[in-house]
Design a protein around this motif. Sequence first.
Motif, PDB file in Angstrom:
ATOM      1  N   GLN A  63      19.394  69.833  24.950  1.00 34.33           N
ATOM      2  CA  GLN A  63      19.639  68.532  25.579  1.00 34.33           C
ATOM      3  C   GLN A  63      19.407  68.600  27.089  1.00 34.33           C
ATOM      4  O   GLN A  63      18.879  67.670  27.678  1.00 34.33           O
ATOM      5  N   HIS A  64      19.804  69.675  27.704  1.00 29.97           N
ATOM      6  CA  HIS A  64      19.606  69.831  29.145  1.00 29.97           C
ATOM      7  C   HIS A  64      18.121  69.934  29.508  1.00 29.97           C
ATOM      8  O   HIS A  64      17.715  69.428  30.551  1.00 29.97           O
ATOM      9  N   CYS A  65      17.335  70.579  28.675  1.00 31.68           N
ATOM     10  CA  CYS A  65      15.994  71.013  29.078  1.00 31.68           C
ATOM     11  C   CYS A  65      14.824  70.247  28.481  1.00 31.68           C
ATOM     12  O   CYS A  65      13.714  70.321  29.017  1.00 31.68           O
ATOM     13  N   SER A  73      22.316  63.097  28.575  1.00 30.13           N
ATOM     14  CA  SER A  73      22.344  64.411  27.950  1.00 30.13           C
ATOM     15  C   SER A  73      21.853  65.516  28.874  1.00 30.13           C
ATOM     16  O   SER A  73      21.975  66.689  28.537  1.00 30.13           O
ATOM     17  N   ALA A  74      21.317  65.169  30.030  1.00 32.78           N
ATOM     18  CA  ALA A  74      20.820  66.170  30.978  1.00 32.78           C
ATOM     19  C   ALA A  74      21.422  65.925  32.369  1.00 32.78           C
ATOM     20  O   ALA A  74      20.716  65.657  33.334  1.00 32.78           O
ATOM     21  N   PRO A  75      22.756  66.033  32.485  1.00 37.62           N
ATOM     22  CA  PRO A  75      23.395  65.698  33.760  1.00 37.62           C
ATOM     23  C   PRO A  75      23.032  66.639  34.905  1.00 37.62           C
ATOM     24  O   PRO A  75      22.962  66.211  36.058  1.00 37.62           O
ATOM     25  N   PHE A  76      22.811  67.916  34.608  1.00 42.01           N
ATOM     26  CA  PHE A  76      22.433  68.857  35.664  1.00 42.01           C
ATOM     27  C   PHE A  76      21.074  68.477  36.242  1.00 42.01           C
ATOM     28  O   PHE A  76      20.892  68.399  37.459  1.00 42.01           O
ATOM     29  N   ALA A  77      20.109  68.190  35.373  1.00 45.05           N
ATOM     30  CA  ALA A  77      18.784  67.766  35.846  1.00 45.05           C
ATOM     31  C   ALA A  77      18.895  66.466  36.630  1.00 45.05           C
ATOM     32  O   ALA A  77      18.209  66.280  37.648  1.00 45.05           O
ATOM     33  N   PHE A  78      19.760  65.579  36.193  1.00 45.66           N
ATOM     34  CA  PHE A  78      19.933  64.313  36.904  1.00 45.66           C
ATOM     35  C   PHE A  78      20.474  64.558  38.307  1.00 45.66           C
ATOM     36  O   PHE A  78      20.024  63.942  39.277  1.00 45.66           O
ATOM     37  N   ASP A 113      10.740  66.374  36.553  1.00 39.83           N
ATOM     38  CA  ASP A 113      10.502  67.664  37.216  1.00 39.83           C
ATOM     39  C   ASP A 113      11.745  68.557  37.160  1.00 39.83           C
ATOM     40  O   ASP A 113      11.631  69.770  36.985  1.00 39.83           O
ATOM     41  N   ALA A 114      12.922  67.962  37.311  1.00 39.01           N
ATOM     42  CA  ALA A 114      14.158  68.745  37.273  1.00 39.01           C
ATOM     43  C   ALA A 114      14.379  69.359  35.897  1.00 39.01           C
ATOM     44  O   ALA A 114      14.813  70.514  35.785  1.00 39.01           O
ATOM     45  N   LYS A 115      14.064  68.624  34.833  1.00 38.60           N
ATOM     46  CA  LYS A 115      14.203  69.191  33.480  1.00 38.60           C
ATOM     47  C   LYS A 115      13.224  70.346  33.302  1.00 38.60           C
ATOM     48  O   LYS A 115      13.563  71.361  32.686  1.00 38.60           O
ATOM     49  N   ALA A 116      12.029  70.218  33.877  1.00 30.59           N
ATOM     50  CA  ALA A 116      11.061  71.321  33.827  1.00 30.59           C
ATOM     51  C   ALA A 116      11.588  72.525  34.613  1.00 30.59           C
ATOM     52  O   ALA A 116      11.417  73.676  34.190  1.00 30.59           O
ATOM     53  N   GLN A 117      12.236  72.260  35.729  1.00 32.11           N
ATOM     54  CA  GLN A 117      12.815  73.331  36.540  1.00 32.11           C
ATOM     55  C   GLN A 117      13.898  74.073  35.749  1.00 32.11           C
ATOM     56  O   GLN A 117      13.971  75.305  35.797  1.00 32.11           O
ATOM     57  N   TYR A 149      26.756  72.775  41.572  1.00 34.19           N
ATOM     58  CA  TYR A 149      26.492  71.544  40.824  1.00 34.19           C
ATOM     59  C   TYR A 149      27.582  71.196  39.825  1.00 34.19           C
ATOM     60  O   TYR A 149      27.434  70.266  39.055  1.00 34.19           O
ATOM     61  N   ASN A 150      28.674  71.954  39.833  1.00 29.71           N
ATOM     62  CA  ASN A 150      29.792  71.604  38.982  1.00 29.71           C
ATOM     63  C   ASN A 150      30.732  70.681  39.743  1.00 29.71           C
ATOM     64  O   ASN A 150      30.991  70.887  40.924  1.00 29.71           O
TER      65      ASN A 150
END
Length: 155
Positions: A63-65, A73-78, A113-117, A149-150
């Motif tokens: 979900q993150h990636c 579902s991808a809060p870190f990438a967001f 791009d963030a999900k790719a990262q 990022y937490n």
Amino acid sequence: MNEQFRQHIESLHPSFEVLLSSGSFQFTSLPKALPKAGIYLFSNGEQHLYVGRTNSIRKRLQQHCRPNSSHNSAPFAFRLAREARKAPQATYKPQGSRKHLLQDPDFALAFTDAKAQLRTMNIRVVEESNPLRQALLEMYVAVALAAPYNDFDNH
């Protein structure tokens, strides 16, 4: 201190050490054998960035990636996209919401791009099926590693 709580707290550091000593991998090479439930850590080299917890590690990492993952579902990438675009904190009002931010093509590209990262970052996992220890361990790891990022703020 409550004895039961003390026992939970004392179990955190050994799990933290197991997490850090476990071999890292990238999303593109997810191991076949992953714990079902536990804590995961995204790092960029030796810089530890984001800690999460889940009862389904494989599914949560996907979900993150995944390129088609949504903002929910991808809060870190967001968060990475918001930082890259210097976008304000998302709100729960229509103007400024996550959905509204994603209507901006530049922001949508930054999110992609963030999900790719994330797919190129190092990932570590440690098993923890007990929901209470899992929640405490997530906080312990995030605080101990100063994971930027937490955010444990209420939403």
